[in-house]
Scaffold this active site. Structure first.
Site, PDB file in Angstrom:
ATOM      1  N   LEU A 152       1.142  -1.126   0.080  1.00  0.00           N
ATOM      2  CA  LEU A 152      -0.063   0.161   0.148  1.00  0.00           C
ATOM      3  C   LEU A 152       0.509   1.114   0.192  1.00  0.00           C
ATOM      4  O   LEU A 152       0.963   2.549   1.122  1.00  0.00           O
ATOM      5  CB  LEU A 152      -1.281   0.028   1.442  1.00  0.00           C
ATOM      6  CG  LEU A 152      -2.339   0.711   1.504  1.00  0.00           C
ATOM      7  CD1 LEU A 152      -2.985   0.562   0.002  1.00  0.00           C
ATOM      8  CD2 LEU A 152      -2.412   1.261   2.717  1.00  0.00           C
ATOM      9  N   GLY A 153       1.512   1.494  -1.268  1.00  0.00           N
ATOM     10  CA  GLY A 153       2.497   2.264  -1.447  1.00  0.00           C
ATOM     11  C   GLY A 153       1.502   4.139  -2.226  1.00  0.00           C
ATOM     12  O   GLY A 153       0.548   3.417  -1.933  1.00  0.00           O
ATOM     13  N   SER A 174       1.251  -4.614   3.996  1.00  0.00           N
ATOM     14  CA  SER A 174       2.939  -3.904   3.647  1.00  0.00           C
ATOM     15  C   SER A 174       3.615  -4.555   4.263  1.00  0.00           C
ATOM     16  O   SER A 174       3.116  -5.614   6.145  1.00  0.00           O
ATOM     17  CB  SER A 174       2.186  -2.592   4.040  1.00  0.00           C
ATOM     18  OG  SER A 174       1.488  -2.346   2.930  1.00  0.00           O
ATOM     19  N   ARG A 230       6.666  -6.331 -10.240  1.00  0.00           N
ATOM     20  CA  ARG A 230       7.755  -7.254 -10.989  1.00  0.00           C
ATOM     21  C   ARG A 230       6.790  -8.684 -10.517  1.00  0.00           C
ATOM     22  O   ARG A 230       6.483  -8.552  -9.703  1.00  0.00           O
ATOM     23  CB  ARG A 230       9.209  -6.906  -9.426  1.00  0.00           C
ATOM     24  CG  ARG A 230       9.031  -4.579 -10.446  1.00  0.00           C
ATOM     25  CD  ARG A 230      10.062  -5.414 -11.193  1.00  0.00           C
ATOM     26  NE  ARG A 230      10.721  -4.253 -11.710  1.00  0.00           N
ATOM     27  CZ  ARG A 230      10.297  -3.261 -11.608  1.00  0.00           C
ATOM     28  NH1 ARG A 230       9.673  -3.112 -12.722  1.00  0.00           N
ATOM     29  NH2 ARG A 230      11.245  -1.900 -11.694  1.00  0.00           N
ATOM     30  N   GLU A 259      11.582 -10.953 -18.737  1.00  0.00           N
ATOM     31  CA  GLU A 259      11.510 -10.092 -19.484  1.00  0.00           C
ATOM     32  C   GLU A 259      12.414  -9.625 -20.552  1.00  0.00           C
ATOM     33  O   GLU A 259      13.270 -10.213 -20.546  1.00  0.00           O
ATOM     34  CB  GLU A 259      10.733  -8.377 -19.018  1.00  0.00           C
ATOM     35  CG  GLU A 259       9.543  -9.005 -18.486  1.00  0.00           C
ATOM     36  CD  GLU A 259       9.064  -7.471 -17.540  1.00  0.00           C
ATOM     37  OE1 GLU A 259       9.978  -6.079 -17.434  1.00  0.00           O
ATOM     38  OE2 GLU A 259       8.020  -7.071 -16.815  1.00  0.00           O
ATOM     39  N   HIS A 277       4.640  -4.488 -20.386  1.00  0.00           N
ATOM     40  CA  HIS A 277       5.439  -3.938 -18.887  1.00  0.00           C
ATOM     41  C   HIS A 277       5.188  -2.522 -19.155  1.00  0.00           C
ATOM     42  O   HIS A 277       6.297  -2.001 -19.851  1.00  0.00           O
ATOM     43  CB  HIS A 277       6.413  -3.912 -18.613  1.00  0.00           C
ATOM     44  CG  HIS A 277       7.304  -3.714 -17.285  1.00  0.00           C
ATOM     45  ND1 HIS A 277       8.007  -4.299 -17.093  1.00  0.00           N
ATOM     46  CD2 HIS A 277       6.859  -2.432 -17.113  1.00  0.00           C
ATOM     47  CE1 HIS A 277       8.702  -4.030 -15.960  1.00  0.00           C
ATOM     48  NE2 HIS A 277       7.574  -2.271 -15.755  1.00  0.00           N
TER      49      HIS A 277
END
Length: 303
Positions: A152-153, A174, A230, A259, A277
């Site tokens: 929860l940024g 978090s 990510r 990726e 992405h």
């Protein structure tokens, strides 16, 4: 004399033009022999400009003896060795804030696309299956679902704000509880997965594989996973297996372990929505990111 800058990947035309105007720019990814180019300029490179998905490859640190600053075009720092940077007095900058809304929008879009089966329905129309009367599986309503946010940024909070009109409840996990938010806190990813219908992953990549087979099983056969963080946050093999055997209902993925290579098994699945992405890939976000990278460099060099 213009400071020498090593640009490690192709970035926006706006950013590249700004770099050209103020710096001597070296771009090994365009060179016939990238390693030879780096060898020629390594001793005078004072800045590296890179993307969050690439960072600074480990083998470069010892070669760039004059390095002063790493300017990341993005918010991810998991590909930059901060211990080495600190030990050598190298500044590291990112572009926070300016891409928050854009990544959150894509996350919500992935959720709605999964719930309403938009991508598979698009193929159904394009492939001429509608006039043939072929059966298209029913979608699921998004409204009223319990939404979980892992991390929860800034982006996580933006997703929560955007999800609120749809969600029945919002919960999160978090590293520690966040003060002043009205959402239920869960002590672990596993506990969060048990409590929600849709699990958004927005945690930093350096957190490691927080979502494993046990978390996916807890999310359940009606659960949806959305990853805009990510690829390293998820055990990708376990995710592929969970999608294949119905352990979870579907996944919206903007990121992958290797990726630009997505697992081949995902390409044939109808219960996934895949993106390359591109959470910050809007004209507005990329323009603001370019400006902030240039500003970070200007502040460092006093130009």
């Amino acid at each position: 004399m213009k400071p020498d800058v090593l640009q490690l990947k192709a970035l926006s035309p706006q950013l590249e033009a700004g770099l050209e105007a103020a710096y001597t720019v070296h771009r090994p990814y365009r060179a016939a022999d990238p390693d030879a180019l780096i060898g020629e300029v390594a001793g005078k490179v004072r800045a590296v400009v890179t993307g969050g998905d690439l960072g600074v490859p480990a083998e470069l640190w010892d070669r760039l003896s004059a390095l002063e600053i790493v300017a990341v075009h993005g918010v991810g720092l998991d590909k930059v060795d901060l211990d080495i940077a600190t030990a050598r007095g190298v500044s590291v900058t990112t572009t926070p804030g300016v891409l928050t809304q854009d990544v959150a929008e894509l996350a919500i879009g992935l959720w709605l696309s999964l719930s309403r089966r938009m991508v598979s329905a698009d193929r159904y129309v394009r492939e001429g299956r509608w006039p043939r009367g072929e059966r298209l599986p029913l979608a699921r309503r998004a409204t009223g679902r319990t939404v979980g946010i892992l991390g929860l940024g800034q982006i996580g909070r933006a997703i929560a704000d955007m999800a609120a009109p749809f969600a029945g409840q919002i919960a999160y996990h978090s590293r520690r509880p966040v003060e002043g938010v009205p959402y239920a806190y869960h002590a672990s990813p596993l506990d969060l997965a048990r409590a929600v219908d849709v699990l958004f992953l927005v945690t930093p990549g350096d957190a490691g594989p927080l979502v494993d087979a046990a978390v996916l099983k807890a999310l359940g056969p009606d659960g949806l996973l959305v990853n805009v963080a990510r690829g390293s946050v998820v055990d990708e093999a376990a995710l592929v297996a969970a999608l294949a055997d119905g352990t979870i209902a579907g996944a919206g993925l903007d990121v992958f372990e290797d990726e630009p290579n997505a697992p081949a098994a995902l390409l044939a699945m109808d219960n996934v929505v895949l993106q390359p992405h591109r959470g910050s890939a809007t004209e507005e976000a990329r323009s603001a990111m370019a400006a902030l990278v240039l500003e970070n460099l200007e502040r460092h060099f006093g130009r």
